[in-house]
Design a protein around this motif. Sequence first.
Motif, PDB file in Angstrom:
ATOM      1  N   GLU A  90      16.216   3.681  -9.130  1.00 30.23           N
ATOM      2  CA  GLU A  90      15.212   2.836  -9.794  1.00 30.23           C
ATOM      3  C   GLU A  90      14.075   3.722 -10.310  1.00 30.23           C
ATOM      4  O   GLU A  90      12.946   3.713  -9.817  1.00 30.23           O
ATOM      5  N   TYR A  91      14.387   4.468 -11.322  1.00 34.49           N
ATOM      6  CA  TYR A  91      13.472   5.504 -11.810  1.00 34.49           C
ATOM      7  C   TYR A  91      12.131   4.947 -12.255  1.00 34.49           C
ATOM      8  O   TYR A  91      11.079   5.528 -11.977  1.00 34.49           O
ATOM      9  N   HIS A  92      12.133   3.796 -12.948  1.00 35.62           N
ATOM     10  CA  HIS A  92      10.866   3.304 -13.499  1.00 35.62           C
ATOM     11  C   HIS A  92       9.877   2.944 -12.399  1.00 35.62           C
ATOM     12  O   HIS A  92       8.668   3.124 -12.558  1.00 35.62           O
ATOM     13  N   ASN A  93      10.381   2.452 -11.268  1.00 32.32           N
ATOM     14  CA  ASN A  93       9.484   2.146 -10.152  1.00 32.32           C
ATOM     15  C   ASN A  93       8.918   3.420  -9.536  1.00 32.32           C
ATOM     16  O   ASN A  93       7.730   3.483  -9.197  1.00 32.32           O
ATOM     17  N   LEU A  94       9.746   4.445  -9.402  1.00 40.08           N
ATOM     18  CA  LEU A  94       9.261   5.716  -8.873  1.00 40.08           C
ATOM     19  C   LEU A  94       8.238   6.334  -9.820  1.00 40.08           C
ATOM     20  O   LEU A  94       7.220   6.895  -9.378  1.00 40.08           O
ATOM     21  N   LEU A  95       8.481   6.225 -11.113  1.00 46.72           N
ATOM     22  CA  LEU A  95       7.537   6.765 -12.093  1.00 46.72           C
ATOM     23  C   LEU A  95       6.179   6.076 -11.979  1.00 46.72           C
ATOM     24  O   LEU A  95       5.135   6.738 -12.034  1.00 46.72           O
ATOM     25  N   ASP A  96       6.185   4.750 -11.825  1.00 48.32           N
ATOM     26  CA  ASP A  96       4.920   4.025 -11.667  1.00 48.32           C
ATOM     27  C   ASP A  96       4.157   4.520 -10.438  1.00 48.32           C
ATOM     28  O   ASP A  96       2.935   4.691 -10.471  1.00 48.32           O
ATOM     29  N   ILE A  97       4.871   4.753  -9.356  1.00 46.89           N
ATOM     30  CA  ILE A  97       4.240   5.243  -8.132  1.00 46.89           C
ATOM     31  C   ILE A  97       3.679   6.643  -8.354  1.00 46.89           C
ATOM     32  O   ILE A  97       2.536   6.947  -7.991  1.00 46.89           O
ATOM     33  N   GLY A  98       4.472   7.507  -8.966  1.00 44.73           N
ATOM     34  CA  GLY A  98       4.033   8.882  -9.214  1.00 44.73           C
ATOM     35  C   GLY A  98       2.848   8.957 -10.156  1.00 44.73           C
ATOM     36  O   GLY A  98       1.907   9.739  -9.929  1.00 44.73           O
ATOM     37  N   ARG A  99       2.872   8.149 -11.207  1.00 41.80           N
ATOM     38  CA  ARG A  99       1.752   8.160 -12.148  1.00 41.80           C
ATOM     39  C   ARG A  99       0.455   7.720 -11.473  1.00 41.80           C
ATOM     40  O   ARG A  99      -0.615   8.270 -11.752  1.00 41.80           O
ATOM     41  N   ALA A 100       0.539   6.724 -10.607  1.00 40.98           N
ATOM     42  CA  ALA A 100      -0.666   6.262  -9.911  1.00 40.98           C
ATOM     43  C   ALA A 100      -1.236   7.356  -9.024  1.00 40.98           C
ATOM     44  O   ALA A 100      -2.465   7.533  -8.943  1.00 40.98           O
ATOM     45  N   VAL A 101      -0.381   8.130  -8.366  1.00 44.56           N
ATOM     46  CA  VAL A 101      -0.839   9.232  -7.519  1.00 44.56           C
ATOM     47  C   VAL A 101      -1.529  10.299  -8.356  1.00 44.56           C
ATOM     48  O   VAL A 101      -2.619  10.782  -8.020  1.00 44.56           O
TER      49      VAL A 101
END
Length: 406
Positions: A90-101
């Motif tokens: 689920e790449y898009h969810n991981l990307l959202d998490i990473g971008r927020a960090v």
Amino acid sequence: MQTNLSEQAKRLPRADEAERILRSCVHCGFCTATCPTYQLLGDELDGPRGRIYLIKLLLEGQPATASIQTHLDRCLSCRNCETTCPSGVEYHNLLDIGRAVVDAQVPRPLGERLLRHGLRLFVPRPALFKALTRTARAFRPLLPKPVQAKLPRHEPVLKPRPKVQHARRVLMLEGCVQPALSPNTNAAAARVLDRLGISVIAAREAGCCGAVDYHVDAQAVGLDRARRNIDAWWPAIEAGAEAIVQTASGCGAFVRDYGHLLAADLAYAAKAARVSALARDLVEVLRDAPLERLGIRADQRLAFHCPCTLQHAQKLGGVVEAVLERLGFNLTPVPDGHLCCGSAGTYSLTQPVLAQQLRDNRLSALESGNPEVIVTANIGCQNHLASAGRTPVRHWIELVDEALPD
């Protein structure tokens, strides 16, 4: 993929989700073959596998940097990689998490902050965006050429919507920029649905789906907009509205995610899940309808650009094409139909160089069959492709509406 989250990362609201996604990636690299930015730049860190590795390092305690921020910013969130991935990452969810960090640790340059603040200020507010668009059209010759290209070239003649008269009723998400940039799209959808015995009811309090804020450094604001929409739609849902219809696939993809994004919100989790279950792209309603009742006999040559949010996020690739062919339209072949046009929400403004390259590549593929018109299912794609000033680009439902017999 083995990973060990830092103590700080373990305290993130979505820490368990991030760890689960990271562990599901086997680092096979199949995703790089279909990643638009990797194809353009040839840098491993500008592909999904490289970005996953960067996010892994962040969550294991490596400090965020401007370079990491740039690589994550360059991602289109097209989710082509998810279609390709054999492991279901689920790449898009991981990307959202990473971008927020990253965004919490790395201040952006002033110009970027002003641009993103301006996008969040104007885009999610339809009335304000419409006023800004009208003003910009009046001063078109004085504006920079990239801005001129984004403005509609002709003043549309607004068409009326049918009255609510059928027992079958649906809600419709009106959208933010679509009422200003393509104001007849939703009206056309309402008229076609009316011919099929379905009425569109209004929910005036509903507004932006929340995707703009959520994807431009303001995730909490985006989720607040989702909550307001749920509140606005809920009375009609309780009264029996059978679906929440979207004519912009980008909005539809985000509304379908409400249930996931608000799953930890005890006050909204159940309602959000219900809204996501009711979310329908317009083509899903038409696909299951008796289209012969419309009496359409069309023969235009069309090239269909399938938005990433329709084919990769909502898994509806090929469905619009099948509906158009059932109605008699002639669809020209389009090579590499899985690739992104470069619109990607606000991407064409935050990453203009890459977005223009992707747009021009997509247009060359779409025009290879010499269509009369290019049609699509998302206002962002429509506006971005049209900005080149080449073949006319419209929403597919408008051509269906125009082919209806009087």
